[in-house]
Design a protein around this motif. Sequence first.
Motif, PDB file in Angstrom:
ATOM      1  N   PHE A 109       0.827  -1.208   0.000  1.00  0.00           N
ATOM      2  CA  PHE A 109       0.000   0.000   0.000  1.00  0.00           C
ATOM      3  C   PHE A 109       0.860   1.256   0.000  1.00  0.00           C
ATOM      4  N   PHE A 110       1.852   1.307   0.874  1.00  0.00           N
ATOM      5  CA  PHE A 110       2.702   2.494   0.941  1.00  0.00           C
ATOM      6  C   PHE A 110       3.606   2.610  -0.278  1.00  0.00           C
ATOM      7  N   PHE A 111       4.002   1.476  -0.844  1.00  0.00           N
ATOM      8  CA  PHE A 111       4.745   1.525  -2.102  1.00  0.00           C
ATOM      9  C   PHE A 111       3.858   2.101  -3.201  1.00  0.00           C
ATOM     10  N   GLY A 112       2.583   1.712  -3.214  1.00  0.00           N
ATOM     11  CA  GLY A 112       1.642   2.275  -4.178  1.00  0.00           C
ATOM     12  C   GLY A 112       1.482   3.775  -4.006  1.00  0.00           C
ATOM     13  N   LEU A 113       1.461   4.226  -2.748  1.00  0.00           N
ATOM     14  CA  LEU A 113       1.396   5.668  -2.487  1.00  0.00           C
ATOM     15  C   LEU A 113       2.589   6.392  -3.105  1.00  0.00           C
ATOM     16  N   LEU A 114       3.777   5.851  -2.864  1.00  0.00           N
ATOM     17  CA  LEU A 114       4.987   6.477  -3.398  1.00  0.00           C
ATOM     18  C   LEU A 114       4.975   6.473  -4.921  1.00  0.00           C
ATOM     19  N   LEU A 115       4.563   5.369  -5.502  1.00  0.00           N
ATOM     20  CA  LEU A 115       4.548   5.252  -6.955  1.00  0.00           C
ATOM     21  C   LEU A 115       3.552   6.227  -7.572  1.00  0.00           C
ATOM     22  N   MET A 133      -8.844  12.765  -6.825  1.00  0.00           N
ATOM     23  CA  MET A 133      -9.286  11.524  -7.465  1.00  0.00           C
ATOM     24  C   MET A 133      -8.172  10.487  -7.515  1.00  0.00           C
ATOM     25  N   LEU A 134      -6.927  10.924  -7.594  1.00  0.00           N
ATOM     26  CA  LEU A 134      -5.792   9.996  -7.510  1.00  0.00           C
ATOM     27  C   LEU A 134      -5.822   9.266  -6.174  1.00  0.00           C
ATOM     28  N   ALA A 135      -6.020  10.036  -5.093  1.00  0.00           N
ATOM     29  CA  ALA A 135      -6.057   9.452  -3.750  1.00  0.00           C
ATOM     30  C   ALA A 135      -7.271   8.558  -3.576  1.00  0.00           C
ATOM     31  N   PHE A 136      -8.430   9.011  -4.063  1.00  0.00           N
ATOM     32  CA  PHE A 136      -9.631   8.202  -3.914  1.00  0.00           C
ATOM     33  C   PHE A 136      -9.529   6.924  -4.752  1.00  0.00           C
ATOM     34  N   GLY A 137      -8.990   7.045  -5.956  1.00  0.00           N
ATOM     35  CA  GLY A 137      -8.780   5.862  -6.782  1.00  0.00           C
ATOM     36  C   GLY A 137      -7.854   4.878  -6.108  1.00  0.00           C
ATOM     37  N   GLY A 138      -6.819   5.396  -5.420  1.00  0.00           N
ATOM     38  CA  GLY A 138      -5.905   4.528  -4.682  1.00  0.00           C
ATOM     39  C   GLY A 138      -6.618   3.782  -3.571  1.00  0.00           C
ATOM     40  N   MET A 139      -7.493   4.485  -2.852  1.00  0.00           N
ATOM     41  CA  MET A 139      -8.242   3.830  -1.795  1.00  0.00           C
ATOM     42  C   MET A 139      -9.150   2.743  -2.368  1.00  0.00           C
ATOM     43  N   LEU A 189      -5.434   6.365 -12.641  1.00  0.00           N
ATOM     44  CA  LEU A 189      -4.046   6.133 -12.254  1.00  0.00           C
ATOM     45  C   LEU A 189      -3.957   5.582 -10.834  1.00  0.00           C
ATOM     46  N   GLY A 190      -4.654   6.225  -9.887  1.00  0.00           N
ATOM     47  CA  GLY A 190      -4.625   5.773  -8.509  1.00  0.00           C
ATOM     48  C   GLY A 190      -5.182   4.374  -8.344  1.00  0.00           C
ATOM     49  N   PHE A 191      -6.296   4.100  -9.017  1.00  0.00           N
ATOM     50  CA  PHE A 191      -6.930   2.788  -8.899  1.00  0.00           C
ATOM     51  C   PHE A 191      -6.028   1.689  -9.453  1.00  0.00           C
ATOM     52  N   LEU A 192      -5.521   1.880 -10.675  1.00  0.00           N
ATOM     53  CA  LEU A 192      -4.740   0.836 -11.332  1.00  0.00           C
ATOM     54  C   LEU A 192      -3.452   0.524 -10.575  1.00  0.00           C
ATOM     55  N   ILE A 193      -2.771   1.556 -10.081  1.00  0.00           N
ATOM     56  CA  ILE A 193      -1.511   1.335  -9.365  1.00  0.00           C
ATOM     57  C   ILE A 193      -1.755   0.533  -8.093  1.00  0.00           C
ATOM     58  N   HIS A 194      -2.711   0.961  -7.279  1.00  0.00           N
ATOM     59  CA  HIS A 194      -2.937   0.285  -6.005  1.00  0.00           C
ATOM     60  C   HIS A 194      -3.550  -1.101  -6.186  1.00  0.00           C
ATOM     61  N   PHE A 195      -4.420  -1.236  -7.160  1.00  0.00           N
ATOM     62  CA  PHE A 195      -4.994  -2.559  -7.402  1.00  0.00           C
ATOM     63  C   PHE A 195      -3.900  -3.545  -7.803  1.00  0.00           C
ATOM     64  N   VAL A 197      -0.411  -3.318  -7.267  1.00  0.00           N
ATOM     65  CA  VAL A 197       0.636  -3.591  -6.286  1.00  0.00           C
ATOM     66  C   VAL A 197       0.104  -4.421  -5.116  1.00  0.00           C
ATOM     67  N   ILE A 198      -1.159  -4.224  -4.745  1.00  0.00           N
ATOM     68  CA  ILE A 198      -1.712  -4.999  -3.643  1.00  0.00           C
ATOM     69  C   ILE A 198      -2.110  -6.399  -4.100  1.00  0.00           C
ATOM     70  N   SER A 199      -2.663  -6.502  -5.291  1.00  0.00           N
ATOM     71  CA  SER A 199      -3.042  -7.821  -5.808  1.00  0.00           C
ATOM     72  C   SER A 199      -1.851  -8.754  -5.940  1.00  0.00           C
ATOM     73  N   TYR A 200      -0.705  -8.184  -6.335  1.00  0.00           N
ATOM     74  CA  TYR A 200       0.492  -9.006  -6.575  1.00  0.00           C
ATOM     75  C   TYR A 200       1.550  -8.864  -5.470  1.00  0.00           C
ATOM     76  N   GLY A 201       1.235  -8.119  -4.419  1.00  0.00           N
ATOM     77  CA  GLY A 201       2.176  -7.977  -3.309  1.00  0.00           C
ATOM     78  C   GLY A 201       3.475  -7.312  -3.725  1.00  0.00           C
ATOM     79  N   VAL A 202       3.384  -6.272  -4.551  1.00  0.00           N
ATOM     80  CA  VAL A 202       4.576  -5.605  -5.092  1.00  0.00           C
ATOM     81  C   VAL A 202       5.092  -4.553  -4.112  1.00  0.00           C
ATOM     82  N   PHE A 203       6.376  -4.608  -3.797  1.00  0.00           N
ATOM     83  CA  PHE A 203       7.070  -3.555  -3.068  1.00  0.00           C
ATOM     84  C   PHE A 203       8.559  -3.816  -3.209  1.00  0.00           C
ATOM     85  N   VAL A 204       9.362  -2.814  -2.846  1.00  0.00           N
ATOM     86  CA  VAL A 204      10.816  -2.960  -2.967  1.00  0.00           C
ATOM     87  C   VAL A 204      11.465  -2.885  -1.598  1.00  0.00           C
TER      88      VAL A 204
END
Length: 204
Positions: A109-115, A133-139, A189-195, A197-204
Amino acid sequence: MLQSAKIISFLLHPLWMPLITLIIAFGLDPFLGIHPKAFLFLLSIVLVNILVPGITILFMVKRKMISNVEISERTERWIPFLLVFGYYMLTYVLLRTRADHFPVVVNSFFFGLLLSLGLALIINNFTKISIHMLAFGGMLGSIAALNVVHYLNQGFVIAILLLLGTAVAWARLTLGVHTHRQVYFGFSLGFLIHFYVISYGVFV
Protein backbone atom coordinates in the motif's frame (compact mmCIF):
# COMPACT_ATOMS: atom_id res chain seq x y z
CA MET A 1 -23.84 23.66 -4.46
CA LEU A 2 -20.45 25.31 -4.14
CA GLN A 3 -20.58 25.01 -0.36
CA SER A 4 -21.47 21.32 -0.60
CA ALA A 5 -18.61 20.78 -3.05
CA LYS A 6 -16.17 22.47 -0.67
CA ILE A 7 -17.32 20.31 2.24
CA ILE A 8 -16.96 17.08 0.23
CA SER A 9 -13.52 18.16 -0.99
CA PHE A 10 -12.42 18.81 2.60
CA LEU A 11 -13.88 15.65 4.13
CA LEU A 12 -12.34 13.47 1.41
CA HIS A 13 -9.11 15.44 1.06
CA PRO A 14 -6.10 13.46 -0.25
CA LEU A 15 -4.27 13.85 3.06
CA TRP A 16 -6.96 11.86 4.89
CA MET A 17 -7.20 9.04 2.35
CA PRO A 18 -4.33 6.79 3.57
CA LEU A 19 -5.79 6.86 7.09
CA ILE A 20 -9.33 6.17 5.83
CA THR A 21 -8.03 3.36 3.61
CA LEU A 22 -6.20 1.61 6.44
CA ILE A 23 -9.18 1.88 8.80
CA ILE A 24 -11.53 0.41 6.17
CA ALA A 25 -9.05 -2.30 5.15
CA PHE A 26 -8.32 -3.49 8.68
CA GLY A 27 -12.01 -3.27 9.55
CA LEU A 28 -13.10 -5.43 6.60
CA ASP A 29 -10.26 -7.88 6.12
CA PRO A 30 -9.69 -10.50 8.85
CA PHE A 31 -6.50 -11.60 7.08
CA LEU A 32 -4.84 -8.31 8.08
CA GLY A 33 -4.99 -8.97 11.80
CA ILE A 34 -1.95 -7.56 13.62
CA HIS A 35 -1.09 -6.83 17.23
CA PRO A 36 -3.03 -3.81 18.57
CA LYS A 37 0.23 -2.03 19.45
CA ALA A 38 1.49 -2.46 15.89
CA PHE A 39 -1.81 -1.12 14.55
CA LEU A 40 -1.63 1.92 16.85
CA PHE A 41 1.95 2.51 15.74
CA LEU A 42 0.83 2.39 12.10
CA LEU A 43 -2.03 4.81 12.74
CA SER A 44 0.24 7.18 14.65
CA ILE A 45 2.76 7.54 11.82
CA VAL A 46 -0.07 7.98 9.30
CA LEU A 47 -1.51 10.74 11.50
CA VAL A 48 1.89 12.43 11.54
CA ASN A 49 1.84 12.27 7.74
CA ILE A 50 -1.49 14.10 7.83
CA LEU A 51 -0.69 16.74 10.43
CA VAL A 52 2.82 17.75 9.36
CA PRO A 53 2.07 18.27 5.64
CA GLY A 54 -1.25 19.91 6.56
CA ILE A 55 0.44 22.41 8.87
CA THR A 56 3.17 22.99 6.28
CA ILE A 57 0.61 23.73 3.56
CA LEU A 58 -1.27 26.15 5.84
CA PHE A 59 2.03 27.91 6.58
CA MET A 60 2.78 28.16 2.87
CA VAL A 61 -0.65 29.69 2.23
CA LYS A 62 -0.13 32.22 5.02
CA ARG A 63 3.29 33.14 3.61
CA LYS A 64 1.69 33.42 0.13
CA MET A 65 3.99 30.73 -1.25
CA ILE A 66 0.90 29.00 -2.65
CA SER A 67 -2.52 30.45 -3.46
CA ASN A 68 -4.75 28.15 -1.39
CA VAL A 69 -4.89 24.89 0.53
CA GLU A 70 -6.32 23.16 -2.55
CA ILE A 71 -3.07 23.95 -4.42
CA SER A 72 -5.21 24.51 -7.50
CA GLU A 73 -2.39 26.09 -9.51
CA ARG A 74 -0.33 23.42 -11.26
CA THR A 75 2.91 25.42 -11.01
CA GLU A 76 2.56 25.67 -7.20
CA ARG A 77 2.33 21.94 -6.62
CA TRP A 78 6.02 21.04 -6.66
CA ILE A 79 7.02 21.86 -3.10
CA PRO A 80 3.88 20.44 -1.38
CA PHE A 81 4.06 17.28 -3.49
CA LEU A 82 7.74 16.78 -2.73
CA LEU A 83 7.11 17.30 0.99
CA VAL A 84 4.33 14.71 1.09
CA PHE A 85 6.42 12.33 -1.02
CA GLY A 86 9.34 12.76 1.38
CA TYR A 87 7.22 12.10 4.46
CA TYR A 88 5.77 8.94 2.97
CA MET A 89 9.20 7.81 1.84
CA LEU A 90 10.38 8.05 5.45
CA THR A 91 7.27 6.17 6.56
CA TYR A 92 7.89 3.43 4.01
CA VAL A 93 11.51 3.01 5.09
CA LEU A 94 10.44 2.90 8.73
CA LEU A 95 7.80 0.25 8.04
CA ARG A 96 10.24 -1.85 6.01
CA THR A 97 12.59 -1.96 9.01
CA ARG A 98 9.69 -3.41 11.01
CA ALA A 99 8.39 -5.66 8.22
CA ASP A 100 7.89 -8.60 10.59
CA HIS A 101 5.18 -6.64 12.42
CA PHE A 102 2.98 -5.97 9.38
CA PRO A 103 1.42 -7.97 6.53
CA VAL A 104 2.78 -7.59 3.01
CA VAL A 105 -0.32 -5.58 2.07
CA VAL A 106 0.84 -2.68 4.25
CA ASN A 107 4.20 -2.45 2.47
CA SER A 108 2.49 -2.73 -0.91
CA PHE A 109 0.00 0.00 0.00
CA PHE A 110 2.70 2.49 0.94
CA PHE A 111 4.75 1.52 -2.10
CA GLY A 112 1.64 2.28 -4.18
CA LEU A 113 1.40 5.67 -2.49
CA LEU A 114 4.99 6.48 -3.40
CA LEU A 115 4.55 5.25 -6.96
CA SER A 116 1.35 7.23 -7.57
CA LEU A 117 2.77 10.39 -5.99
CA GLY A 118 6.00 10.05 -7.97
CA LEU A 119 4.08 9.67 -11.23
CA ALA A 120 1.87 12.62 -10.29
CA LEU A 121 5.00 14.73 -9.84
CA ILE A 122 6.21 13.79 -13.31
CA ILE A 123 2.80 14.29 -14.91
CA ASN A 124 2.52 17.70 -13.25
CA ASN A 125 5.30 18.89 -15.57
CA PHE A 126 2.99 18.49 -18.53
CA THR A 127 -0.60 18.67 -17.34
CA LYS A 128 -2.76 18.98 -14.27
CA ILE A 129 -4.16 15.87 -12.60
CA SER A 130 -6.78 15.58 -9.87
CA ILE A 131 -4.97 14.56 -6.69
CA HIS A 132 -8.31 14.16 -4.91
CA MET A 133 -9.29 11.52 -7.46
CA LEU A 134 -5.79 10.00 -7.51
CA ALA A 135 -6.06 9.45 -3.75
CA PHE A 136 -9.63 8.20 -3.91
CA GLY A 137 -8.78 5.86 -6.78
CA GLY A 138 -5.90 4.53 -4.68
CA MET A 139 -8.24 3.83 -1.79
CA LEU A 140 -10.82 2.10 -4.00
CA GLY A 141 -8.11 0.12 -5.82
CA SER A 142 -6.70 -1.05 -2.49
CA ILE A 143 -10.06 -2.20 -1.12
CA ALA A 144 -11.02 -3.81 -4.45
CA ALA A 145 -7.72 -5.72 -4.54
CA LEU A 146 -8.22 -7.03 -1.00
CA ASN A 147 -11.77 -7.99 -1.91
CA VAL A 148 -10.50 -10.08 -4.84
CA VAL A 149 -7.37 -11.57 -3.28
CA HIS A 150 -8.92 -12.47 0.08
CA TYR A 151 -12.42 -13.30 -1.23
CA LEU A 152 -14.05 -10.79 1.12
CA ASN A 153 -17.39 -10.51 -0.73
CA GLN A 154 -17.59 -6.80 0.08
CA GLY A 155 -19.31 -5.68 -3.11
CA PHE A 156 -21.73 -3.47 -1.16
CA VAL A 157 -18.87 -1.56 0.48
CA ILE A 158 -17.17 -1.07 -2.90
CA ALA A 159 -20.47 0.21 -4.35
CA ILE A 160 -20.73 2.76 -1.53
CA LEU A 161 -17.14 3.85 -2.14
CA LEU A 162 -17.91 4.26 -5.85
CA LEU A 163 -20.79 6.57 -4.94
CA LEU A 164 -18.47 8.58 -2.69
CA GLY A 165 -15.93 8.74 -5.51
CA THR A 166 -18.62 10.07 -7.80
CA ALA A 167 -19.40 12.74 -5.20
CA VAL A 168 -15.72 13.74 -5.04
CA ALA A 169 -15.54 13.97 -8.83
CA TRP A 170 -18.70 16.09 -8.84
CA ALA A 171 -17.22 18.38 -6.18
CA ARG A 172 -13.98 18.94 -8.08
CA LEU A 173 -15.85 19.67 -11.31
CA THR A 174 -18.37 21.93 -9.58
CA LEU A 175 -15.59 23.98 -8.00
CA GLY A 176 -14.08 24.36 -11.46
CA VAL A 177 -10.61 23.24 -10.38
CA HIS A 178 -10.44 20.29 -12.79
CA THR A 179 -11.69 19.14 -16.15
CA HIS A 180 -13.40 15.78 -16.73
CA ARG A 181 -10.18 14.44 -18.26
CA GLN A 182 -8.12 15.40 -15.20
CA VAL A 183 -10.66 13.79 -12.88
CA TYR A 184 -10.83 10.53 -14.85
CA PHE A 185 -7.06 10.44 -15.31
CA GLY A 186 -6.40 10.89 -11.59
CA PHE A 187 -8.89 8.23 -10.56
CA SER A 188 -7.71 5.69 -13.14
CA LEU A 189 -4.05 6.13 -12.25
CA GLY A 190 -4.62 5.77 -8.51
CA PHE A 191 -6.93 2.79 -8.90
CA LEU A 192 -4.74 0.84 -11.33
CA ILE A 193 -1.51 1.34 -9.36
CA HIS A 194 -2.94 0.28 -6.01
CA PHE A 195 -4.99 -2.56 -7.40
CA TYR A 196 -1.91 -3.98 -9.10
CA VAL A 197 0.64 -3.59 -6.29
CA ILE A 198 -1.71 -5.00 -3.64
CA SER A 199 -3.04 -7.82 -5.81
CA TYR A 200 0.49 -9.01 -6.58
CA GLY A 201 2.18 -7.98 -3.31
CA VAL A 202 4.58 -5.61 -5.09
CA PHE A 203 7.07 -3.56 -3.07
CA VAL A 204 10.82 -2.96 -2.97
